[in-house]
Design a protein around this motif. Sequence first.
Motif, PDB file in Angstrom:
ATOM      1  N   LEU A   1       0.824  -1.208   0.000  1.00 41.70           N
ATOM      2  CA  LEU A   1       0.000   0.000   0.000  1.00 41.70           C
ATOM      3  C   LEU A   1       0.858   1.258   0.000  1.00 41.70           C
ATOM      4  O   LEU A   1       0.523   2.252  -0.656  1.00 41.70           O
ATOM      5  CB  LEU A   1      -0.938  -0.012   1.215  1.00 41.70           C
ATOM      6  CG  LEU A   1      -2.011  -1.110   1.204  1.00 41.70           C
ATOM      7  CD1 LEU A   1      -2.828  -1.067   2.491  1.00 41.70           C
ATOM      8  CD2 LEU A   1      -2.919  -0.983  -0.013  1.00 41.70           C
ATOM      9  N   ARG A   2       1.974   1.240   0.719  1.00 43.20           N
ATOM     10  CA  ARG A   2       2.890   2.387   0.688  1.00 43.20           C
ATOM     11  C   ARG A   2       3.473   2.569  -0.709  1.00 43.20           C
ATOM     12  O   ARG A   2       3.626   3.702  -1.190  1.00 43.20           O
ATOM     13  CB  ARG A   2       4.003   2.212   1.717  1.00 43.20           C
ATOM     14  CG  ARG A   2       3.564   2.386   3.160  1.00 43.20           C
ATOM     15  CD  ARG A   2       4.754   2.473   4.108  1.00 43.20           C
ATOM     16  NE  ARG A   2       5.553   1.256   4.101  1.00 43.20           N
ATOM     17  CZ  ARG A   2       5.322   0.207   4.884  1.00 43.20           C
ATOM     18  NH1 ARG A   2       4.291   0.208   5.724  1.00 43.20           N
ATOM     19  NH2 ARG A   2       6.101  -0.860   4.821  1.00 43.20           N
ATOM     20  N   HIS A   3       3.781   1.468  -1.375  1.00 40.84           N
ATOM     21  CA  HIS A   3       4.326   1.552  -2.732  1.00 40.84           C
ATOM     22  C   HIS A   3       3.270   2.082  -3.698  1.00 40.84           C
ATOM     23  O   HIS A   3       3.590   2.888  -4.592  1.00 40.84           O
ATOM     24  CB  HIS A   3       4.810   0.173  -3.173  1.00 40.84           C
ATOM     25  CG  HIS A   3       5.574   0.197  -4.457  1.00 40.84           C
ATOM     26  ND1 HIS A   3       6.809   0.809  -4.577  1.00 40.84           N
ATOM     27  CD2 HIS A   3       5.284  -0.312  -5.700  1.00 40.84           C
ATOM     28  CE1 HIS A   3       7.249   0.676  -5.817  1.00 40.84           C
ATOM     29  NE2 HIS A   3       6.341   0.005  -6.514  1.00 40.84           N
ATOM     30  N   LEU A   4       2.040   1.644  -3.538  1.00 37.00           N
ATOM     31  CA  LEU A   4       0.946   2.153  -4.367  1.00 37.00           C
ATOM     32  C   LEU A   4       0.841   3.667  -4.235  1.00 37.00           C
ATOM     33  O   LEU A   4       0.687   4.395  -5.220  1.00 37.00           O
ATOM     34  CB  LEU A   4      -0.364   1.477  -3.948  1.00 37.00           C
ATOM     35  CG  LEU A   4      -1.586   1.742  -4.821  1.00 37.00           C
ATOM     36  CD1 LEU A   4      -1.503   0.952  -6.116  1.00 37.00           C
ATOM     37  CD2 LEU A   4      -2.872   1.367  -4.060  1.00 37.00           C
ATOM     38  N   GLU A   5       0.964   4.133  -2.994  1.00 37.90           N
ATOM     39  CA  GLU A   5       0.897   5.574  -2.738  1.00 37.90           C
ATOM     40  C   GLU A   5       2.098   6.298  -3.346  1.00 37.90           C
ATOM     41  O   GLU A   5       1.968   7.398  -3.907  1.00 37.90           O
ATOM     42  CB  GLU A   5       0.825   5.819  -1.236  1.00 37.90           C
ATOM     43  CG  GLU A   5       0.632   7.276  -0.860  1.00 37.90           C
ATOM     44  CD  GLU A   5       0.437   7.461   0.625  1.00 37.90           C
ATOM     45  OE1 GLU A   5       0.359   8.629   1.075  1.00 37.90           O
ATOM     46  OE2 GLU A   5       0.377   6.444   1.353  1.00 37.90           O
ATOM     47  N   SER A   6       3.286   5.694  -3.239  1.00 40.61           N
ATOM     48  CA  SER A   6       4.485   6.336  -3.794  1.00 40.61           C
ATOM     49  C   SER A   6       4.407   6.477  -5.302  1.00 40.61           C
ATOM     50  O   SER A   6       5.032   7.369  -5.886  1.00 40.61           O
ATOM     51  CB  SER A   6       5.732   5.538  -3.406  1.00 40.61           C
ATOM     52  OG  SER A   6       5.822   4.325  -4.141  1.00 40.61           O
ATOM     53  N   LEU A   7       3.646   5.596  -5.951  1.00 39.68           N
ATOM     54  CA  LEU A   7       3.451   5.668  -7.399  1.00 39.68           C
ATOM     55  C   LEU A   7       2.347   6.652  -7.787  1.00 39.68           C
ATOM     56  O   LEU A   7       2.090   6.860  -8.980  1.00 39.68           O
ATOM     57  CB  LEU A   7       3.107   4.282  -7.949  1.00 39.68           C
ATOM     58  CG  LEU A   7       4.187   3.212  -7.830  1.00 39.68           C
ATOM     59  CD1 LEU A   7       3.624   1.839  -8.198  1.00 39.68           C
ATOM     60  CD2 LEU A   7       5.386   3.536  -8.716  1.00 39.68           C
ATOM     61  N   GLY A   8       1.689   7.242  -6.799  1.00 40.17           N
ATOM     62  CA  GLY A   8       0.607   8.171  -7.059  1.00 40.17           C
ATOM     63  C   GLY A   8      -0.663   7.509  -7.552  1.00 40.17           C
ATOM     64  O   GLY A   8      -1.479   8.136  -8.233  1.00 40.17           O
ATOM     65  N   LEU A   9      -0.866   6.245  -7.185  1.00 41.10           N
ATOM     66  CA  LEU A   9      -1.998   5.480  -7.696  1.00 41.10           C
ATOM     67  C   LEU A   9      -3.120   5.284  -6.681  1.00 41.10           C
ATOM     68  O   LEU A   9      -4.136   4.668  -7.004  1.00 41.10           O
ATOM     69  CB  LEU A   9      -1.525   4.105  -8.170  1.00 41.10           C
ATOM     70  CG  LEU A   9      -0.558   4.088  -9.354  1.00 41.10           C
ATOM     71  CD1 LEU A   9      -0.037   2.679  -9.586  1.00 41.10           C
ATOM     72  CD2 LEU A   9      -1.234   4.620 -10.611  1.00 41.10           C
ATOM     73  N   GLU A  10      -2.932   5.772  -5.464  1.00 40.40           N
ATOM     74  CA  GLU A  10      -3.912   5.450  -4.424  1.00 40.40           C
ATOM     75  C   GLU A  10      -5.287   6.038  -4.708  1.00 40.40           C
ATOM     76  O   GLU A  10      -6.310   5.494  -4.271  1.00 40.40           O
ATOM     77  CB  GLU A  10      -3.409   5.892  -3.053  1.00 40.40           C
ATOM     78  CG  GLU A  10      -3.462   7.389  -2.788  1.00 40.40           C
ATOM     79  CD  GLU A  10      -2.274   8.139  -3.367  1.00 40.40           C
ATOM     80  OE1 GLU A  10      -2.131   9.344  -3.085  1.00 40.40           O
ATOM     81  OE2 GLU A  10      -1.472   7.518  -4.098  1.00 40.40           O
ATOM     82  N   GLN A  11      -5.350   7.151  -5.455  1.00 39.50           N
ATOM     83  CA  GLN A  11      -6.642   7.763  -5.760  1.00 39.50           C
ATOM     84  C   GLN A  11      -7.300   7.173  -7.008  1.00 39.50           C
ATOM     85  O   GLN A  11      -8.397   7.588  -7.379  1.00 39.50           O
ATOM     86  CB  GLN A  11      -6.469   9.274  -5.935  1.00 39.50           C
ATOM     87  CG  GLN A  11      -6.123   9.994  -4.641  1.00 39.50           C
ATOM     88  CD  GLN A  11      -7.142   9.737  -3.543  1.00 39.50           C
ATOM     89  OE1 GLN A  11      -8.357   9.845  -3.778  1.00 39.50           O
ATOM     90  NE2 GLN A  11      -6.675   9.404  -2.353  1.00 39.50           N
ATOM     91  N   ASP A  12      -6.619   6.235  -7.650  1.00 38.92           N
ATOM     92  CA  ASP A  12      -7.161   5.606  -8.850  1.00 38.92           C
ATOM     93  C   ASP A  12      -7.353   4.099  -8.685  1.00 38.92           C
ATOM     94  O   ASP A  12      -7.676   3.415  -9.659  1.00 38.92           O
ATOM     95  CB  ASP A  12      -6.209   5.836 -10.037  1.00 38.92           C
ATOM     96  CG  ASP A  12      -6.009   7.309 -10.349  1.00 38.92           C
ATOM     97  OD1 ASP A  12      -7.015   8.004 -10.546  1.00 38.92           O
ATOM     98  OD2 ASP A  12      -4.850   7.748 -10.358  1.00 38.92           O
ATOM     99  N   THR A  13      -7.162   3.583  -7.468  1.00 37.00           N
ATOM    100  CA  THR A  13      -7.125   2.131  -7.283  1.00 37.00           C
ATOM    101  C   THR A  13      -8.115   1.684  -6.213  1.00 37.00           C
ATOM    102  O   THR A  13      -8.098   2.187  -5.084  1.00 37.00           O
ATOM    103  CB  THR A  13      -5.712   1.672  -6.890  1.00 37.00           C
ATOM    104  OG1 THR A  13      -4.780   2.117  -7.883  1.00 37.00           O
ATOM    105  CG2 THR A  13      -5.640   0.160  -6.768  1.00 37.00           C
ATOM    106  N   VAL A  14      -8.971   0.751  -6.577  1.00 35.45           N
ATOM    107  CA  VAL A  14      -9.846   0.077  -5.625  1.00 35.45           C
ATOM    108  C   VAL A  14      -9.051  -1.056  -4.994  1.00 35.45           C
ATOM    109  O   VAL A  14      -8.491  -1.901  -5.693  1.00 35.45           O
ATOM    110  CB  VAL A  14     -11.100  -0.488  -6.329  1.00 35.45           C
ATOM    111  CG1 VAL A  14     -11.976  -1.243  -5.324  1.00 35.45           C
ATOM    112  CG2 VAL A  14     -11.885   0.627  -7.002  1.00 35.45           C
ATOM    113  N   VAL A  15      -8.973  -1.055  -3.661  1.00 36.68           N
ATOM    114  CA  VAL A  15      -8.233  -2.084  -2.934  1.00 36.68           C
ATOM    115  C   VAL A  15      -9.235  -2.984  -2.211  1.00 36.68           C
ATOM    116  O   VAL A  15     -10.116  -2.495  -1.498  1.00 36.68           O
ATOM    117  CB  VAL A  15      -7.250  -1.465  -1.933  1.00 36.68           C
ATOM    118  CG1 VAL A  15      -6.475  -2.570  -1.196  1.00 36.68           C
ATOM    119  CG2 VAL A  15      -6.275  -0.529  -2.645  1.00 36.68           C
ATOM    120  N   ILE A  16      -9.086  -4.284  -2.407  1.00 33.29           N
ATOM    121  CA  ILE A  16     -10.022  -5.269  -1.856  1.00 33.29           C
ATOM    122  C   ILE A  16      -9.230  -6.287  -1.048  1.00 33.29           C
ATOM    123  O   ILE A  16      -8.110  -6.642  -1.420  1.00 33.29           O
ATOM    124  CB  ILE A  16     -10.789  -5.987  -2.991  1.00 33.29           C
ATOM    125  CG1 ILE A  16     -11.418  -4.973  -3.950  1.00 33.29           C
ATOM    126  CG2 ILE A  16     -11.865  -6.918  -2.424  1.00 33.29           C
ATOM    127  CD1 ILE A  16     -11.752  -5.555  -5.318  1.00 33.29           C
TER     128      ILE A  16
END
Length: 529
Positions: A342-357
């Motif tokens: 999840l930290r890596h997802l955020e570092s890539l700037g993808l957290e606002q475009d990704t549904v996490v399940i």
Amino acid sequence: MPDARTPPTRRPNFLLFITDQQRADHLGAYGNPVVRTPHLDRLAAGGWQADRCHVASPICMPNRGSLMTGRMPSVHGARHNGIPLPLDARTFVERLREEGWRTALVGKSHLQNITGFPAQYPRADAPPTRGEARRQPAGRYDQEREPSWDGDPAFELDLPFYGFESVDLVINHGDTAGGHYRRWLQREHPGVAAVVGPEHAIPTPEFELSRCRQAWRTRVPEELSTTSFVAMRTRERLSRFAAGGQPFFVQCSFPDPHHPFTPPGRFWDMYRPEDMTLPPSFHMARSGPMPHLDWMHAERDQGKAVKHSPAMFAANEREVREALALNYGSIAHIDEAIGSVLRHLESLGLEQDTVVIFTSDHGDYFGDHQLLWKGPLHYQGLTRVPLIWHDPDAALAGRSSQLCSTIDLAPTILARAGCTPYNGIQGRSLLDRQAPPRQALLIEEEGQRVMFGFPGRTRMRTLQTERHRLSIYAGAEWGELYDLHDDPHESRNLWDDAGHATLRHELLHQLSRLMIEAADESPSPTALA
């Protein structure tokens, strides 16, 4: 959450975390006061959490097939472990790929057989036959077979694999897991690869589960465990997809916390067996017909319990405490790994475009009624799994007590993606706010093994309503009926209770209707006969 009929403003990414054999109440977000899962708890707090999500079948291959197809096991074909999901089965991952999503699986798949045991035609407990009524569809069904990977360093999957364009495969459990993980460990860390398995383990003579090879203290360090490998490969896959500009679906599938337990390093003794609390039903008095449970207890008490296999058995107090402690350690390790992704997802700037399940393929008894592992006894700890949906664009948050099923994930993901589903999906989109809430769920189980003293392998069906659980068994005149409001630990079987005879008949009628509804509707007829 938005209505399923409203297309999203942009095509979202999806990151699905799935664990193996993790019950819902083994997370802090689901009320567990002991195990520490801060990253998953934070994910739940910022999203939507289902409190009443049940599996389509509490067995690995059938339920994973149901997750992939949105269909019940009796329909998609992988009725029990040992029957692969047909390669001609349609999956929601394939549907996403058709619409432009990049797709990847990292970790456990278990859509095909993983052992080297040959098929038995006919089985010892079945009448003689000449072949099968249904032919296996064309294609390779040896792709997850562990001996194939061990015997050929060039052995590989055919891609796409059930819709996944790339796969980093982990086969089986514990520190001896195979597939791409084993190859990576042997190539990059040959010294560590040489000391895996119970024969090389750090001695733990105080652990009873070590004696039956259900747990061992691995010499593999934390950073080289299967859990760390799955998280590492998932981070790498996210980086590649982020650079491509297309939406993606990544399934991050941990083979833990399934037994045998080999939590590495500090996770082995993060929790002590002596500090674990036995479940309330462990010493609870029981009433009503329970011949199957009595059979399991008798096998243990007579010294006949088989404890070294994947199958359920009746356990003693020490074994349950050990299992709980080591399970919690494995879950804590997974939570840290998910946090890194999840930290890596955020570092890539993808957290606002990704549904996490987040979910699991099924639960485990962990001492419920003195049992360990899984089998054809549908207690809540076995069939109820966590389901967390964290969506940056969704209005829905908090918790839901409505009934939902594993088969609902496929149509929900497709609805969120704005993709038209394929015919034959039996689940419901959880995004459809116009649909009335479910009144009941169907749970299927077709066993591989002969159990409970039955003359043949165990076969059963369960009806789960908001208040009751009813289960019936092939070849048995008795069944199970529990009032979960008055008896949440399922210790009073009301099947033979005269005061509940009318209710039993009503629930049996409801079960029969659900079984009719679960019949296949694909393919649609193309012409009048």
